[in-house]
Write an enzyme that holds these catalytic residues in place. Structure first.
Site, mmCIF file in Angstrom:
data_model
loop_
_atom_site.group_PDB
_atom_site.id
_atom_site.type_symbol
_atom_site.label_atom_id
_atom_site.label_comp_id
_atom_site.label_asym_id
_atom_site.label_seq_id
_atom_site.Cartn_x
_atom_site.Cartn_y
_atom_site.Cartn_z
ATOM 1 N N GLY A 114 54.412 18.012 6.223
ATOM 2 C CA GLY A 114 53.884 19.319 5.883
ATOM 3 C C GLY A 114 52.447 19.223 5.431
ATOM 4 N N SER A 115 51.816 20.364 5.313
ATOM 5 C CA SER A 115 50.423 20.423 4.908
ATOM 6 C C SER A 115 50.207 21.652 4.043
ATOM 7 C CB SER A 115 49.501 20.482 6.133
ATOM 8 O OG SER A 115 49.726 19.390 6.996
ATOM 9 N N ASN A 116 49.048 21.711 3.422
ATOM 10 C CA ASN A 116 48.670 22.859 2.619
ATOM 11 C C ASN A 116 47.313 23.371 3.074
ATOM 12 O OD1 ASN A 116 50.941 22.494 0.888
ATOM 13 N ND2 ASN A 116 49.825 20.929 -0.243
ATOM 14 N N ASN A 123 53.338 25.602 5.201
ATOM 15 C CA ASN A 123 54.328 25.421 6.262
ATOM 16 C C ASN A 123 55.439 26.461 6.225
ATOM 17 O OD1 ASN A 123 53.824 22.290 5.036
ATOM 18 N ND2 ASN A 123 53.105 22.721 7.099
ATOM 19 N N HIS A 157 49.052 16.818 5.597
ATOM 20 C CA HIS A 157 49.894 15.704 5.172
ATOM 21 C C HIS A 157 50.637 15.124 6.375
ATOM 22 C CE1 HIS A 157 50.274 18.112 1.149
ATOM 23 N NE2 HIS A 157 49.083 17.601 1.325
#
Length: 503
Positions: A259-261, A499, A282
């Site tokens: 996941g990412s932000n 996400n 990420h």
């Protein structure tokens, strides 16, 4: 007479010379940071500089010259990583790692990503194929001038082969696999639905998660709670006589979610009226990092951001007028198609047009230190037959990454975007691993949309494996770019993506 002290001195000298030789070989493969080099194919000189962190800064007259230079400097810094990425996708790891990598190669050869890359290249617009050619020319210029390969290659005893335009597309495939290439959830749900009582399966696998249910009810009411099927669960517990270790073994290990932000704030909430975008992608940790920072200037374009070694596209970054960042979409872009075999001919499977013969292809896998291994692969109109059966029967893999229509380098056109509206048009038409795209422009505007092809399903929701033989189920293409959801300048003045579903 040789004394013990002399022996120790001799051993010490030999060890010192050996260490010095190893150090010399390793340092000889380090990238050049100054001087003048000749790069075939350049239309004009390109200036290359590096900041204190080793980030390359390229200045060229044209995009293609900048990309040629990018290929060269990336190969200087990340050649082994680039080679590993293309080998992994193509199923050619055993050539350098030997038999321990064979299982990975078998899986990858079954997917046929090399053939997909060739098909994608044939479909690419001329400007994108020219981009891949220029990048390959830059990489190969370094390979031609390279005297000593990276130390990893020395340890493994091989020299990387020339870079082909399709190799960049293999690296794109590697990103698809990393981000949304798992079939584990569909297998799990299919087994649970088939093996559990209906009320237990419905309880454990609700049709809607809480977030989606809230969206569909407008956030005013909560979804009705389902009664716990106590009797059915108790019956299952009474009937289960397996040991704890066996019960645990029945639950497959799940791939760790990536996941990412990202967040973006509009100009109405900043002191000087400019928008702010922040992005933290990420992915799996590795040495070196999967991202490679770069700055490029060509013509009136100035780009800064990160690329994936092997892909000549700024994945997240800014051109001065527009900035963009990505997070993964936790969507479903892969289906397992249950195959109905002809009882009179197991080499045929059911389709809406009747029985159809499997397509067969044979792959030869070279193995370092051992004989080549031949593997026969069956394919269907929907995709390759998976190596592992599901509930005792074969399934085919229908996945966006295996469709040449769903893969391209359209994101490269972000360099021309001058507003979030321009950027939305680029993002929604780009063929890439499906992602959330957050945008900000120099006028203070912000936006969000999806990038990548999202399948349109007919007769199924993709949660469990079903047969597509009768024609009532399947994919009917992809959501058109103009129909993809988007948000522009929301009243809140900001957008956040971690996400989760955005609309």
């Amino acid at each position: 007479m040789i004394t013990g002290r002399r022996v120790l001195v001799a051993v010490g000298v030999a060890a010192g010379l050996g260490a010095a030789a190893v150090l010399l070989v390793c340092t000889a493969s380090l990238p050049a940071r100054d001087g003048a080099l000749t790069l075939a194919g350049l239309r004009a000189p390109v200036a290359v500089g590096f900041d204190e962190y080793g980030v390359p800064m390229l200045s060229a007259d044209s995009r293609l010259d900048a990309i040629r230079a990018l290929g060269y400097v990336t190969a200087q810094d990340r050649l082994f990583q680039m080679d590993l990425l293309r080998r992994t996708s193509a199923g050619r790891l055993a050539e350098v790692f030997g038999e321990p990598a064979l299982s990975i190669d078998l899986k990858q050869r079954r997917l046929g990503l090399s053939r997909v890359a060739e098909a994608v290249l044939r479909r690419l617009p001329e400007d994108q194929s020219a981009l891949l050619t220029a990048y390959a020319e830059g990489v190969n210029a370094f390979l031609h001038q390279m005297t000593i390969p990276p130390f990893e290659c020395l340890l493994l005893g091989y020299r990387p082969a020339p870079w082909e335009p399709t190799d960049s597309l293999l690296v794109v495939s590697a990103m698809f696999q990393m981000l949304n290439g798992s079939e584990g959830d569909e297998r799990m749900r299919t087994v649970m639905t088939a093996s559990l009582p209906a009320e237990v399966a419905a309880f454990l696998l609700p049709p809607l998660d809480h977030y989606t249910a809230q969206l569909l009810t407008g956030g005013t009411t909560k979804p009705s709670s389902m009664t716990v099927p106590v009797e059915a669960l108790a019956a299952l517990r009474r009937a289960g006589g397996q040991s704890r270790s066996l019960q645990v073994s029945l639950v497959p290990g799940r791939k760790r979610e990536l996941g990412s932000n990202a967040w973006v704030v509009g100009g109405g909430k900043t002191e000087d009226g400019r928008a702010i975008l922040a992005n933290d992608m990420h992915l799996d940790l590795g040495v070196p990092n999967i991202w490679y920072r770069v700055q490029m200037r060509y013509g009136r374009i100035e780009l800064a951001g990160v690329v994936v070694p092997g892909i000549p596209v700024v994945i997240a970054g800014s051109n001065g007028a527009v900035s963009w960042g990505l997070t993964n979409v936790e969507g479903d872009f892969l289906d397992l198609v249950r195959l109905e075999l002809n009882p009179k001919n197991p080499d045929e499977y059911g389709t809406p047009d009747g029985w159809q013969a499997f397509t067969h292809r044979t792959e030869t896998i070279a193995i370092k230190g051992g004989p080549d291994q031949m593997v026969e692969i069956r394919e269907t109109r929907w995709g390759p037959v998976a190596e592992e059966p599901l509930l005792g029967g074969p399934v085919a893999l229908r996945w966006t990454a295996l469709d040449p229509e769903a893969v391209d380098l359209g994101l490269v056109r972000m360099d021309q975007a001058r507003s979030v509206w321009d950027a939305l048009a680029v993002a929604t038409r780009a063929g890439a691993p499906p992602s959330n795209v957050l945008l900000a422009d120099a006028e203070g505007h912000i936006a969000w949309t999806y990038m990548g092809r999202i399948p349109v399903r007919r007769g199924l929701d993709g949660s469990v494996s079903v047969s597509w033989a009768d024609g009532r189920t399947g994919w009917t293409g992809f959501i058109p770019p103009d129909d993809l959801p988007r948000v522009i300048d929301p009243p809140a003045g900001y957008l956040v993506s971690a996400n989760h579903r955005m609309t």
